[in-house]
Write a protein that holds these residues in place. Sequence first.
Motif, short mmCIF file in Angstrom:
data_model
loop_
_atom_site.label_atom_id
_atom_site.label_comp_id
_atom_site.label_asym_id
_atom_site.label_seq_id
_atom_site.Cartn_x
_atom_site.Cartn_y
_atom_site.Cartn_z
N LEU A 44 0.83 -1.20 0.00
CA LEU A 44 0.00 0.00 0.00
C LEU A 44 0.87 1.25 0.00
O LEU A 44 0.58 2.22 -0.72
CB LEU A 44 -0.92 -0.01 1.22
CG LEU A 44 -2.07 1.00 1.20
CD1 LEU A 44 -3.11 0.60 0.17
CD2 LEU A 44 -2.71 1.08 2.59
N LYS A 45 1.93 1.26 0.80
CA LYS A 45 2.84 2.41 0.85
C LYS A 45 3.50 2.64 -0.51
O LYS A 45 3.61 3.79 -0.98
CB LYS A 45 3.92 2.18 1.91
CG LYS A 45 3.42 2.22 3.34
CD LYS A 45 4.56 1.96 4.31
CE LYS A 45 4.08 1.91 5.74
NZ LYS A 45 5.18 1.61 6.69
N LYS A 46 3.95 1.57 -1.14
CA LYS A 46 4.62 1.70 -2.44
C LYS A 46 3.65 2.21 -3.51
O LYS A 46 4.02 3.04 -4.34
CB LYS A 46 5.21 0.35 -2.85
CG LYS A 46 6.38 -0.09 -1.98
CD LYS A 46 6.88 -1.47 -2.37
CE LYS A 46 8.03 -1.91 -1.46
NZ LYS A 46 8.50 -3.28 -1.78
N LEU A 47 2.43 1.71 -3.47
CA LEU A 47 1.43 2.17 -4.42
C LEU A 47 1.12 3.65 -4.23
O LEU A 47 1.00 4.41 -5.20
CB LEU A 47 0.14 1.35 -4.28
CG LEU A 47 0.19 -0.09 -4.81
CD1 LEU A 47 -1.04 -0.86 -4.36
CD2 LEU A 47 0.29 -0.10 -6.34
N ALA A 48 1.01 4.07 -2.96
CA ALA A 48 0.72 5.48 -2.67
C ALA A 48 1.86 6.37 -3.13
O ALA A 48 1.63 7.45 -3.70
CB ALA A 48 0.48 5.66 -1.16
N MET A 87 -8.80 -2.38 0.71
CA MET A 87 -9.99 -3.16 1.05
C MET A 87 -9.59 -4.53 1.59
O MET A 87 -10.18 -5.02 2.57
CB MET A 87 -10.88 -3.34 -0.19
CG MET A 87 -12.14 -4.15 0.06
SD MET A 87 -13.09 -4.43 -1.45
CE MET A 87 -11.98 -5.53 -2.33
N THR A 88 -8.57 -5.14 1.00
CA THR A 88 -8.12 -6.46 1.43
C THR A 88 -7.57 -6.41 2.85
O THR A 88 -7.82 -7.32 3.65
CB THR A 88 -7.04 -7.00 0.47
OG1 THR A 88 -7.56 -7.05 -0.86
CG2 THR A 88 -6.59 -8.39 0.89
N ILE A 89 -6.83 -5.35 3.16
CA ILE A 89 -6.27 -5.20 4.51
C ILE A 89 -7.39 -5.16 5.55
O ILE A 89 -7.36 -5.86 6.57
CB ILE A 89 -5.40 -3.93 4.60
CG1 ILE A 89 -4.12 -4.11 3.79
CG2 ILE A 89 -5.07 -3.59 6.05
CD1 ILE A 89 -3.30 -2.85 3.65
#
Length: 256
Positions: free
Chosen positions: A18-22, A129-131
Amino acid sequence: MLLLGERPAYVDQLTDRLKKLATKLFEDLPKGEAITLKGTNDLYSLESSENLFIVQYGNLSGYHQDQLALYYEAGDLIGLTECYQLPSLRVAVEDHADVVQYSANTILRYVNETKERQAIWNSYLITLMTIFQDAFGRNHLSSTQPSTGFLNFEPGQVIINQGDDAHDVFTILQGKADVFVDEVKVGEVLTDEIFGAMAVFTGEQRSATVKAVEHCTVLAVPQEEFITLIKSHPQTTMTLIENMARQIKALNSQIQ
């Protein structure tokens, strides 16, 4: 973001993703308005649901039905569910937090400007959502300790007292404190240092008193939560060892 409670390794992999995507998604985002949020128990009772925030620095927490669920970290996007008027976590700001503010329309237009951003945005939302789906599926929130949270101390106030029973481990997020044994100063605790862990691990009473030297914001973590944290975040263990080594060195210098 950092979810509380015991969780499998893949959850940490998801949060890293998530961090990398952000980071990738928002690297070309136009400059927003840098603001400092004041302390509040409910951010969106003060802010419009049309505002989104990207965290830069500070202590922000997410609560589900008054139960602490997670801590927000730098780079996290806050307010998506609010802008869609969906059920949301209550966001609390401890003391203050530095964020970049955007209108929801600005963010949504930006992520839909190119197919590449749309793809990253979809991956971001699915990962997020998965998290949460995984956390709720494992009854994560029902097992979260409600005593975990932020505490504030003014100069001279006692954070922990020599001789007391030990249940929590502490980290100073802002400020500094002095350490006393039998009313004799033997050291200090600085910002980002972990303290109070030894008595929690040994089951003994507190061996020292810790008093705030200046205004301190302190994170208190119950024993069970702290053990989970060091299992899932090895860097926390390294920080703890470094803190203890520094404290032992300071005590040795006092003896000499």
